[in-house]
Design an enzyme around this catalytic site. Structure first.
Site, PDB file in Angstrom:
ATOM      1  N   CYS A 169       0.841  -1.203   0.000  1.00  0.00           N
ATOM      2  CA  CYS A 169       0.000   0.000   0.000  1.00  0.00           C
ATOM      3  C   CYS A 169       0.876   1.253   0.000  1.00  0.00           C
ATOM      4  CB  CYS A 169      -0.973  -0.057   1.175  1.00  0.00           C
ATOM      5  SG  CYS A 169      -2.239   1.211   1.075  1.00  0.00           S
ATOM      6  N   ASP A 227      -9.544  -2.824  -6.861  1.00  0.00           N
ATOM      7  CA  ASP A 227      -9.020  -1.853  -5.893  1.00  0.00           C
ATOM      8  C   ASP A 227      -9.687  -0.505  -6.137  1.00  0.00           C
ATOM      9  OD1 ASP A 227      -7.451   0.014  -4.433  1.00  0.00           O
ATOM     10  OD2 ASP A 227      -5.715  -1.317  -4.566  1.00  0.00           O
ATOM     11  N   HIS A 260      -8.200  -4.016  -2.727  1.00  0.00           N
ATOM     12  CA  HIS A 260      -7.004  -3.490  -2.089  1.00  0.00           C
ATOM     13  C   HIS A 260      -6.602  -4.372  -0.910  1.00  0.00           C
ATOM     14  CE1 HIS A 260      -4.128  -0.302  -1.445  1.00  0.00           C
ATOM     15  NE2 HIS A 260      -4.409  -0.310  -0.156  1.00  0.00           N
TER      16      HIS A 260
END
Length: 290
Positions: A169, A227, A260
């Protein structure tokens, strides 16, 4: 839980030095409070055959930078992997990633980029966590990466000529930035790091999409089709930039149906199939290039 991870830049906090006596308890021992799922069954890697410790590195700004280290027992030297955390810092999940890498023969180190302000791991207030992350600007983070590489160069068990970096991330973006900046890295693996600014964003540069020509080693990008924070248009823009820059050894893999943080096994976003395949690709990438 949906987490907005677009603010790694921001004002630099006043520096302060941390006592080395505090290092043992400085890094949060549990999973990130703001994201952990009560129903999760996170992977827990034991320390058998490993050496694990929290160390202190002298950063360029004079800060004593804590870092978690996991490495195989023995003299080595072992190839090294820098692990760049998500916005929750060096909590149990990131520490376990380091141990997983150590079990594969790597010396892994995760610098605590955020603790100049506060450790975000035990916090539940996402606004405060984003403020903490926002204070870790590009110059500070690259300085911390540089300090980590320099420290590794002085360890007899570390083969700093075979250095890689991976991140998740927020840390995925750091991977692209660091490989573009430091020739010491021979390979990088970026897990769902933002590639281009969101519409209307004014902070965050340099963005990976603008750094393709500067990459000094091959980067493997691992992204999710669903995502919500990283649209496929930005993934395609990064792929186009890599092609235009002649970066044939770098590639991006997109997992159908994955969202995600699909590797984060302590969160509801975890998707075992994508996480397992991504980890296999990471190991193959590092085995090839380190």
């Amino acid at each position: 839980m949906s987490v907005n991870l677009i603010r790694p830049e921001g004002p630099r906090p006043d520096d302060f030095k941390l006592s080395r006596r505090l290092l043992g308890g400085l890094l949060f021992a549990g999973y990130a409070t703001a994201a952990v799922s009560q129903s999760a069954e996170p992977v827990v890697t034991d320390e058998v055959g490993l050496v694990t410790e929290t160390v202190s590195l002298p950063a360029p700004d004079g800060f004593d930078l804590p870092a978690y280290v996991a490495r195989p027992g023995g003299e080595g030297p072992f190839p090294v992997v820098v692990v760049a955390s998500e916005i929750f810092g060096v909590h149990a999940y990131i520490q376990d990633v380091c141990r997983r890498l150590a079990k594969e023969g790597y010396a892994a180190i995760a610098p605590a980029f955020f603790v100049r302000v506060e450790d975000p791991a035990p916090l539940s207030d996402m606004t405060r966590i984003q403020e903490i992350v926002g204070a870790a600007g590009y110059d500070q983070v690259m300085g911390d990466v540089s300090a980590t590489l320099e420290w590794l160069d002085g360890q007899i068990w570390a083969d700093s000529e075979r250095a890689g970096i991976t991140g998740f991330c927020w840390g995925g973006k750091v991977v692209w930035q660091a490989v573009a900046r430091f020739a010491a890295f021979k390979a990088g693996v970026a897990w769902y790091g933002r590639l281009a600014p969101a519409e209307g964003a004014t902070q965050g540069a340099p963005w990976p999409v603008d750094l393709a020509a500067d990459l000094k080693a091959p980067v493997l990008g691992l992204y999710g089709e669903d995502d919500r924070g990283i649209p496929l248009s930005s993934v395609q823009a990064m792929r186009d930039a890599l092609v235009s820059a002649g970066q044939a050894r770098s590639e991006i893999v997109v997992y159908p149906g994955a969202g995600h943080a699909f590797h984060a096994d302590y969160r509801p976003s975890y998707q075992a199939a994508a996480a397992t395949d991504g980890w296999s690709r990471l190991l193959a990438h590092f085995q090839t290039h380190l």
